[in-house]
Structures are given as C-alpha cells and as structure tokens.
Write a protein that holds these residues in place. Structure first.
Motif, mmCIF file in Angstrom:
data_model
loop_
_atom_site.group_PDB
_atom_site.id
_atom_site.type_symbol
_atom_site.label_atom_id
_atom_site.label_comp_id
_atom_site.label_asym_id
_atom_site.label_seq_id
_atom_site.Cartn_x
_atom_site.Cartn_y
_atom_site.Cartn_z
ATOM 1 N N UNK B 178 -39.511 32.533 6.440
ATOM 2 C CA UNK B 178 -39.119 31.301 7.126
ATOM 3 C C UNK B 178 -38.699 30.242 6.109
ATOM 4 N N UNK B 179 -39.489 30.118 5.038
ATOM 5 C CA UNK B 179 -39.177 29.105 4.028
ATOM 6 C C UNK B 179 -37.802 29.359 3.405
ATOM 7 N N UNK B 180 -37.522 30.647 3.141
ATOM 8 C CA UNK B 180 -36.230 30.969 2.514
ATOM 9 C C UNK B 180 -35.081 30.653 3.473
ATOM 10 N N UNK B 181 -35.233 31.049 4.737
ATOM 11 C CA UNK B 181 -34.185 30.756 5.720
ATOM 12 C C UNK B 181 -33.991 29.249 5.851
ATOM 13 N N UNK B 182 -35.116 28.515 5.901
ATOM 14 C CA UNK B 182 -35.037 27.061 6.070
ATOM 15 C C UNK B 182 -34.304 26.422 4.895
ATOM 16 N N UNK B 183 -34.653 26.841 3.692
ATOM 17 C CA UNK B 183 -34.008 26.260 2.511
ATOM 18 C C UNK B 183 -32.517 26.586 2.502
ATOM 19 N N UNK B 184 -32.170 27.836 2.851
ATOM 20 C CA UNK B 184 -30.756 28.213 2.848
ATOM 21 C C UNK B 184 -29.975 27.429 3.901
ATOM 22 N N UNK B 185 -30.583 27.218 5.076
ATOM 23 C CA UNK B 185 -29.883 26.496 6.139
ATOM 24 C C UNK B 185 -29.598 25.049 5.709
ATOM 25 N N UNK B 186 -30.609 24.385 5.128
ATOM 26 C CA UNK B 186 -30.402 23.001 4.693
ATOM 27 C C UNK B 186 -29.389 22.929 3.559
ATOM 28 N N UNK B 187 -29.469 23.902 2.645
ATOM 29 C CA UNK B 187 -28.530 23.925 1.518
ATOM 30 C C UNK B 187 -27.104 24.127 2.019
ATOM 31 N N UNK B 188 -26.944 25.027 3.002
ATOM 32 C CA UNK B 188 -25.607 25.301 3.540
ATOM 33 C C UNK B 188 -25.042 24.066 4.238
ATOM 34 N N UNK B 189 -25.889 23.379 5.010
ATOM 35 C CA UNK B 189 -25.407 22.198 5.742
ATOM 36 C C UNK B 189 -25.005 21.092 4.764
ATOM 37 N N UNK B 190 -25.846 20.864 3.759
ATOM 38 C CA UNK B 190 -25.513 19.867 2.756
ATOM 39 C C UNK B 190 -24.263 20.289 1.983
ATOM 40 N N UNK B 191 -24.153 21.601 1.744
ATOM 41 C CA UNK B 191 -22.977 22.121 1.043
ATOM 42 C C UNK B 191 -21.691 21.844 1.812
ATOM 43 N N UNK B 192 -21.740 21.988 3.147
ATOM 44 C CA UNK B 192 -20.556 21.673 3.955
ATOM 45 C C UNK B 192 -20.174 20.209 3.795
ATOM 46 N N UNK B 193 -21.212 19.343 3.718
ATOM 47 C CA UNK B 193 -20.933 17.914 3.549
ATOM 48 C C UNK B 193 -20.264 17.643 2.202
ATOM 49 N N UNK B 194 -20.717 18.368 1.167
ATOM 50 C CA UNK B 194 -20.125 18.169 -0.164
ATOM 51 C C UNK B 194 -18.695 18.715 -0.195
ATOM 52 N N UNK B 195 -18.528 19.944 0.314
ATOM 53 C CA UNK B 195 -17.243 20.631 0.167
ATOM 54 C C UNK B 195 -16.197 20.105 1.145
ATOM 55 N N UNK B 196 -16.636 19.740 2.347
ATOM 56 C CA UNK B 196 -15.666 19.381 3.381
ATOM 57 C C UNK B 196 -15.765 17.932 3.835
ATOM 58 N N UNK B 197 -16.684 17.165 3.231
ATOM 59 C CA UNK B 197 -16.814 15.764 3.651
ATOM 60 C C UNK B 197 -17.403 15.609 5.037
ATOM 61 N N UNK B 198 -18.140 16.616 5.483
ATOM 62 C CA UNK B 198 -18.750 16.575 6.811
ATOM 63 C C UNK B 198 -19.630 15.333 6.971
ATOM 64 N N UNK B 199 -19.456 14.615 8.063
ATOM 65 C CA UNK B 199 -20.264 13.417 8.300
ATOM 66 C C UNK B 199 -20.670 13.346 9.766
ATOM 67 N N UNK B 200 -21.690 12.552 10.050
ATOM 68 C CA UNK B 200 -22.143 12.386 11.428
ATOM 69 C C UNK B 200 -21.336 11.278 12.104
ATOM 70 N N UNK B 201 -21.212 11.365 13.441
ATOM 71 C CA UNK B 201 -20.549 10.278 14.159
ATOM 72 C C UNK B 201 -21.449 9.038 14.145
ATOM 73 N N UNK B 202 -20.834 7.870 14.247
ATOM 74 C CA UNK B 202 -21.599 6.624 14.269
ATOM 75 C C UNK B 202 -21.810 6.152 15.698
ATOM 76 N N UNK B 203 -22.789 5.286 15.855
ATOM 77 C CA UNK B 203 -23.088 4.730 17.177
ATOM 78 C C UNK B 203 -21.884 3.945 17.680
ATOM 79 N N UNK B 204 -21.520 4.182 18.934
ATOM 80 C CA UNK B 204 -20.315 3.541 19.433
ATOM 81 C C UNK B 204 -20.388 3.360 20.942
ATOM 82 N N UNK B 205 -21.494 2.830 21.410
ATOM 83 C CA UNK B 205 -21.628 2.606 22.851
ATOM 84 C C UNK B 205 -21.903 1.127 23.080
ATOM 85 N N UNK B 206 -20.852 0.384 23.194
ATOM 86 C CA UNK B 206 -21.069 -1.051 23.274
ATOM 87 C C UNK B 206 -21.082 -1.584 24.682
#
Lengths: 208, 208, 208
Positions: B178-206
């Motif tokens: 479980x620990x290995x899968x968890x670490x790989x999943x977080x690393x992959x998600x962060x990696x997408x952010x580094x490689x592709x500029x992946x970002x979260x949407x911002x709050x926009x309900x006014x």
C-alpha cells in the motif's frame, strides 16, 4: 525526563530579560499606531515566543504557562509602553539591553536543551531559537521583513553564544565560566553590529 | 504511548529526503540574496518544519531534536548551497527530487500518525502536513505567496498519497505494498503537474 | 496531569462552533479565488488553529487529532463552501455566528486551561488564543493584515470573556453561571463592534 543541572538566572534578571523583549514588541506596536490590545499581544508574543518554541521542541512544559509572573510582566510592559511616549524607550539604550537579553537567552536556551538531553547541533539551534524566534513571530504578525532576512548581525551573535556553550559542554569544561564567556562573546559581536553597522555578506554566486 | 509498526525509511534515504527539502529552502534564500545565516535557517525550517508540526500535533518527541544527524545535514546543505552557484541546483532535477520527497514524506507522516493512534481523517492531514508545511513556513518567512495559495498541484499530490495509506489501513491491507502504491500515485500526480503544468480549478461561484 | 472539571459544550454545539470558524476560513479562500485544496486547508487551520495552539501550550493532547469528527467537519464545510456561491454565507449572519463562536471558545479555552492547572493570567490568555489564533494564522497564510493589527474590537471581546471566567474562578463562584455571564458579556461587546463599528483608540503618544 529528569533534566539535570538546569541553568537559571536569578528570577529578577530572568523577568528583566523577558521584559526587554516584551518592550521591543510593544514599541513596534506603538510605531504601527496600534491599539492597546495589539500592543499587549505583541509584548507577550515577543517576550515569550522564543522560549515557547524551544520548550515545545524539546518536550519541556512551556515555561510561562504555569508561572504566575511572566505573562503579567509582559502585560505590565504593555501598560507602561501605552502610557508613555515611545521615544522615551527607543534608541541606543534599548538596543544594548536587547543585545544583553539576546546573549543571556542564547546561553539559557542552549543549556536548557543540553540538560534535557538534546544532541549538540540541535541544542545550539535551541539557543538561537530562544533568542530570536520571538522577534521573528513579531515581525511576521506585523507583516514586515523579519530580522531573519536582514543582513544585520543578530542571529549570528546568538549562534556564536550557543556554539560556545555546546563546545564547552562537549569538552566537559566547568559550566559557569563557559556560560559567561559565551554570553560576553555574543554580546560583543552584537555590540559591534550596533556600534559599527557590522553586517554579513549576501549570497552572490550566480554562475554568470 | 506505544506506537506499533512505526514505518521508517532506511536512514540514508530519510536524510536524503530531508536534504532535498533543506536544499529548496537554501535556494530560496540564495535567490533572495540572503546571508549564510539566513540560508542555514531556511534550510533547517524547510527541511524539518513539516515533520516538526506533525510530531507536535500527534504528541511524539520531535524527530530531529534528539537526532545527532538531521540538523547537521541541514547545515551541511546550507554550506554546499552557499559555496556553489544556485543555477547548479535549480531546475527540473530539483523539482523531481522534491516530488519524490513529497510522496515519501506523505507516506511516512500518515503511517507515523496511524501508528500513534490518530483517527483516519486527521492521520491523512498529518501526511499532508509532513510533506508541505516546511515549504509553507519557508514562504511565510520570506514574505512570498506560499504554495498553499497557488493553484499548482502540490498539496493535492500529498493528499492523494495520504488518502491511499489511510484507505489501505482501514481495509487492513498489508502495509508495504500500500505504501509503495501510495507513494507512486502521489509522485505521478505531482509529476504531471511538473511536466504538463497541471493545476486545479479556482473557486468561481459568485452567485452573479 | 489529571484535569478536573474540564468544561465541555454538548458535542453538537462544539462542532457547530468549529464549523463556523472553518466557514470563515473557507470564505476567505473563496474571496481569494483559491482552489478546493486551499479552501479545505484554510477551513481546517481556522477551525482548529486556536484550540491547537492552546493545547500545545498547556500540554494537553491536541483535541482534534484523536477525534474522528472535527477534521471531517472542517472538510465538509469546505465542500459546502466550494459548491455554493460565497454570497450565501457572507454578511451579518456569519458575523453574528462568529461572535457567538468567539465568546463560547473563549470560555472553553480559559476553563480548560484552569482545569489543567494553568495560572490565572496565562489562563486568560489561553481563552484569547482559543478564540482568536485560528483567524490570525488564516490571515498570515493569506498574507493579509490580521485581525490583530486592526483596531476593531475582536480580541478585546475574547479578553473580556476570559477575564470574567478567571475572576469567577479566583472568587470561587459556581462555574456554570459565571461561564454564561462571561460568554454573554463577550458576545455583547463584539456585537456592539459589529452593529456600531465600535473600535479601540490607537497609540498616539509621540512625545512631540
């Protein structure tokens, strides 16, 4: 945890040191034209902040929480600062008193950490934290650049004092003379910064 | 408190993770053209800040205070950063190393919290805190907008890793995979952010 | 440490208080157009920050770390805030709910500190810290001037409530009526600030 040989200042000196740090917090609030409540908050945070972080890190009971006087002294300092012109307090005298407080607390913080079984390098950091962190929290709350990011010699003086206390401990030298030498060395270094504007060089290796 | 099954990295890897975080603190100090003392302070705070807050919250002894090496490694990193051009260290390689550290510490922090009997949702937060809070304190001290208020995926990666560790614990799955899968999943998600500029949407309900 | 007579709100009210503070954190994140992750972080920090600092200072286990609900409520508040227009939540109603939370937590914080054997003046400060520090951390993270450095009556209301609880304790009065009077007094003072814009005078003694 049975801390042995916990150093202590005579209570009057100890409270005097807290009062000096508290005054520097109250004066910043006065310069920012704050209310009395803010002034009291800044006095408390600056007076006890460094020792609080040190005690939390080394697992000691936080020193002012069960003490009936320390917090009251900080409030009293805020009252005095509120009812007097801040020019009375600012200037050279306060800076020199602060230098004395810095050196004394760096000794106390390092020695308390060693007495609680903290390893040498972290013990040195506890001395620096005890002397400097109150001022850092004060500056962060006031949203101004903290002493941390100014080149002036301040933290360095606390680090020198703490390093001498740790070195004396490793060499098994008798404590009281080491503590006095350490406090004088830090006070002298900080004094040079006050009197001569001594500052550290900044990072300047850009590989260009 | 008798923590059972406290996870640990091999000491060399653990110090390597601390060193990477410390380096990111030292490099910020270099970019701000600070002095060596500030650089050392930033290295220490960034290297140990997250784990320190975690240990205080869960009531564990603060990990680096009684350890002879961790603080020394942070100081060593500051020395290396001081005597070399900061361009050597910045860029992709550091970002990827930081992503690996983030994932590893999110696993360690969550697992340590669970071992100390922390409830599931807070345990997940301890993983996030271990991975991210050092950087937050670093940014607050430098008075710059912290990673917290940027849309980049960073904390989210730590939260994903921590959530997987907690889920595996609730489902009573064997820990190491479980620990290995968890670490790989977080690393992959962060990696997408580094490689592709992946970002979260911002709050926009006014509600307009 | 055997705390006697630890006060407690009915669990539903206690969680409601945390939720109100958490909402004020989430709404600040919405106003700053942050992502959901940031909103959740702000909700948590604002909801539990004050009580966390109090528990660390008095040496109590941090209240939300072993509790299965508190952190989950903060996350739930963030979810609600994310999926609704922030105008639904802002304005007078939230301010009055926050005033109620402030008064209730100042009572709880002071009483908890007294139950843990804290001296009178520090116990009063624990009440102020419980009510106000979550908001201070929220404001520092958002890099905006904190409630601490605005002249509005906010901290003062918490200080009034806490002082009454401490005075009642010193006079050995029966606790529940004292706590109710203290909470009402702080709520009324904060209410005057909301309804009439009541503020404290600023420092103005420059010796000119």
């Amino acid at each position: 945890m049975e801390p042995a040989a916990l150093p202590s200042l005579p209570p009057v000196l100890d409270l005097a040191g807290t009062a000096i740090f508290a005054l520097s917090g109250a004066l910043l609030a006065a310069r920012l034209r704050q209310t009395f409540v803010t002034m009291a908050f800044f006095a408390l945070v600056t007076g006890v902040g460094g020792g609080t972080v040190r005690d939390l890190l080394i697992g000691a009971p936080v020193f002012w929480v069960r003490d009936p006087y320390v917090a009251a002294v900080c409030l009293g300092v805020a009252l005095v600062a509120w009812f007097t012109p801040h020019r009375w307090w600012e200037g050279q005298l306060l800076e020199w008193a602060d230098a004395a407080g810095l050196a004394a607390y760096a000794v106390l913080g390092t020695a308390k950490a060693l007495a609680f079984g903290v390893a040498p390098v972290p013990a040195m950091m506890m001395g620096v934290i005890t002397g400097c962190v109150g001022g850092v929290i004060r500056d962060v709350l006031a949203a101004r650049p903290s002493i941390i990011i100014r080149p002036e010699i301040y933290i360095t003086a606390a680090a020198l004092t703490s390093a001498i206390v740790v070195a004396g401990n490793l060499a098994d030298l008798p404590r009281p003379p080491v503590w006095i030498v350490a406090a004088l060395a830090g006070f002298a270094l900080r004094g040079l910064a006050i009197a001569r504007g001594l500052a550290l060089p900044s990072y300047n290796r850009d590989g260009n």
